[in-house]
Design a protein around this motif. Structure first.
Motif, short mmCIF file in Angstrom:
data_model
loop_
_atom_site.label_atom_id
_atom_site.label_comp_id
_atom_site.label_asym_id
_atom_site.label_seq_id
_atom_site.Cartn_x
_atom_site.Cartn_y
_atom_site.Cartn_z
N SER A 49 59.49 35.43 40.47
CA SER A 49 59.53 35.46 41.82
C SER A 49 58.92 34.15 42.37
N ASN A 50 59.43 33.69 43.47
CA ASN A 50 58.58 32.72 44.12
C ASN A 50 57.30 32.94 45.02
N GLU A 51 57.34 34.36 45.12
CA GLU A 51 56.00 35.23 46.02
C GLU A 51 55.13 34.86 44.81
N PRO A 52 53.85 34.59 45.34
CA PRO A 52 52.58 34.71 44.93
C PRO A 52 52.07 35.87 44.63
N ILE A 53 51.07 35.92 43.75
CA ILE A 53 50.07 37.07 43.37
C ILE A 53 49.10 37.21 44.38
N HIS A 54 49.23 38.39 45.11
CA HIS A 54 47.87 38.65 45.95
C HIS A 54 46.67 39.23 45.23
N CYS A 55 45.59 38.29 45.38
CA CYS A 55 44.39 39.09 44.83
C CYS A 55 43.28 39.23 45.86
N GLU A 56 42.86 40.51 45.61
CA GLU A 56 41.68 40.99 46.66
C GLU A 56 40.59 40.19 46.24
N PRO A 57 39.57 40.34 47.39
CA PRO A 57 38.25 39.63 47.32
C PRO A 57 37.68 40.29 46.07
N SER A 58 36.85 39.43 45.10
CA SER A 58 36.49 39.71 43.98
C SER A 58 35.03 39.06 43.71
N GLU A 59 34.35 39.16 42.73
CA GLU A 59 33.08 38.45 42.44
C GLU A 59 33.35 37.00 42.11
N ASP A 60 32.62 36.18 42.40
CA ASP A 60 32.65 34.70 42.29
C ASP A 60 32.32 34.53 40.77
N TYR A 61 33.37 33.50 40.33
CA TYR A 61 33.35 33.20 38.77
C TYR A 61 32.18 32.29 38.56
N ALA A 62 31.51 31.70 39.51
CA ALA A 62 30.38 31.04 39.27
C ALA A 62 29.15 31.72 39.39
N ASN A 63 28.97 32.74 40.02
CA ASN A 63 27.95 33.57 40.33
C ASN A 63 28.39 35.03 40.34
N LYS A 64 28.58 35.73 39.36
CA LYS A 64 29.04 36.91 39.46
C LYS A 64 28.24 38.19 40.23
N GLU A 65 27.13 37.88 40.74
CA GLU A 65 26.37 38.90 41.42
C GLU A 65 26.83 38.50 42.94
N VAL A 66 27.59 37.82 43.29
CA VAL A 66 28.37 37.40 44.61
C VAL A 66 29.64 37.75 44.66
N LEU A 67 30.05 38.40 45.96
CA LEU A 67 31.27 38.83 46.15
C LEU A 67 32.01 37.69 47.23
N VAL A 68 33.22 37.00 46.80
CA VAL A 68 33.69 35.98 47.82
C VAL A 68 34.50 37.01 48.50
N ASP A 69 34.16 36.96 49.80
CA ASP A 69 34.82 38.17 50.62
C ASP A 69 36.11 37.37 51.50
N ALA A 70 36.92 37.05 50.57
CA ALA A 70 38.36 36.57 51.11
C ALA A 70 39.14 36.74 50.02
#
Length: 269
Positions: A181-202
């Motif tokens: 499909s041309n529709e993207p994959i929706h990904c919920e806010p998750s931990e940051d890949y560079a600092n896994k102790e921090v949530l990227v709230d977006a």
């Protein structure tokens, strides 16, 4: 819905985290002290870039852009995130390096930049943000001088669909490899890949492209594929049971299981 606006907000938030993250994925202090964010594999594949004009697409906070400048290139970096570009300009000033940074959606950069380059460069975390891979390659080719080349290194599409089994040792397929499909994959806010102790709230919207999608996009442009390389290592410990090698790449302790990264070079005809 504006997928690009949502992704921009995500990267604005992530950029602030990355500017202030501890030494690890982004070694900003090491860079300011004369280091490079690029590894030997990048440098060997790029070759001598002294005096070359390079366009870096999806440059984020500019460490790779400025590393290219430190290696002697004249570089322009482009990114969708205003915060990322702000940090990139600050790093350039603090590192006494010359580079131009432009804030733009990659698909709209032709409205802001009219120039030709010896090399168009894209590296790590690029493919999944491209809604139209063929248009991206067309834009990249359009910025190249005759005989100039496009270079990309990124996560392998196979690795993008895998995740760890609960036992932490085995891998399983998490999502389809092929794009139906041309529709993207929706990904919920998750931990940051560079600092896994921090949530990227977006949240983000991402696209899955197979290796054939990528190669066919190159072939559909006015470029000749020079090589495609696949690597059993990657730029972070994305899975359990990995260890860092002497160059700073991450590998599976149990051996080379699946391709984790790829690189390609294509020359303008």
């Amino acid at each position: 819905m504006s997928y690009s606006k949502t992704n921009q907000e995500h990267w604005d938030a992530a950029a602030t985290i990355h500017e202030n993250s501890p030494k690890g994925y982004y070694d900003i202090e090491g860079f300011k002290n004369g280091g490079l964010s690029l590894k030997r594999t990048h440098i060997d594949e790029l070759g001598d870039i002294r005096g070359k004009k390079i366009l870096h697409l999806l440059c984020h906070i500019g460490l790779d852009t400025l590393s290219l400048a430190r290696l002697g290139a004249e570089v322009v970096g482009v990114d969708i995130s205003p915060k990322s570009i702000e940090i990139a300009k600050k790093l350039a000033s603090e590192s006494n390096l010359s580079a131009t940074f432009i804030c733009s959606n990659v698909y709209e950069i032709t409205k802001l930049l009219d120039d030709k380059f010896d090399i168009v460069f894209a590296s790590h975390g690029v493919i999944c943000w491209l809604e139209d891979i063929k248009e991206f390659m067309r834009i990249a080719e359009g910025y190249l001088k005759p005989k100039g080349y496009f270079y990309m290194m990124d996560g392998h599409p196979i690795s993008m669909i895998m995740t760890n089994e609960p036992n932490g040792k085995d891998l399983k397929v998490e999502r389809p490899y092929y794009r139906y499909s041309n529709e993207p994959i929706h990904c919920e806010p998750s931990e940051d890949y560079a600092n896994k102790e921090v949530l990227v709230d977006a949240p983000t919207y991402e696209w899955q492209h197979s290796l054939s999608d990528i190669i066919n996009a190159v072939c559909s442009s006015n470029m000749r594929l020079e090589y495609l390389h696949e690597f059993p290592f990657c730029d972070d410990n994305y899975y359990i049971n990995m260890e860092k090698d002497s160059e700073g790449w991450w590998r599976f302790k149990s051996g080379d299981m699946i391709p984790l990264m790829f690189s390609l070079k294509a020359t303008k005809l």
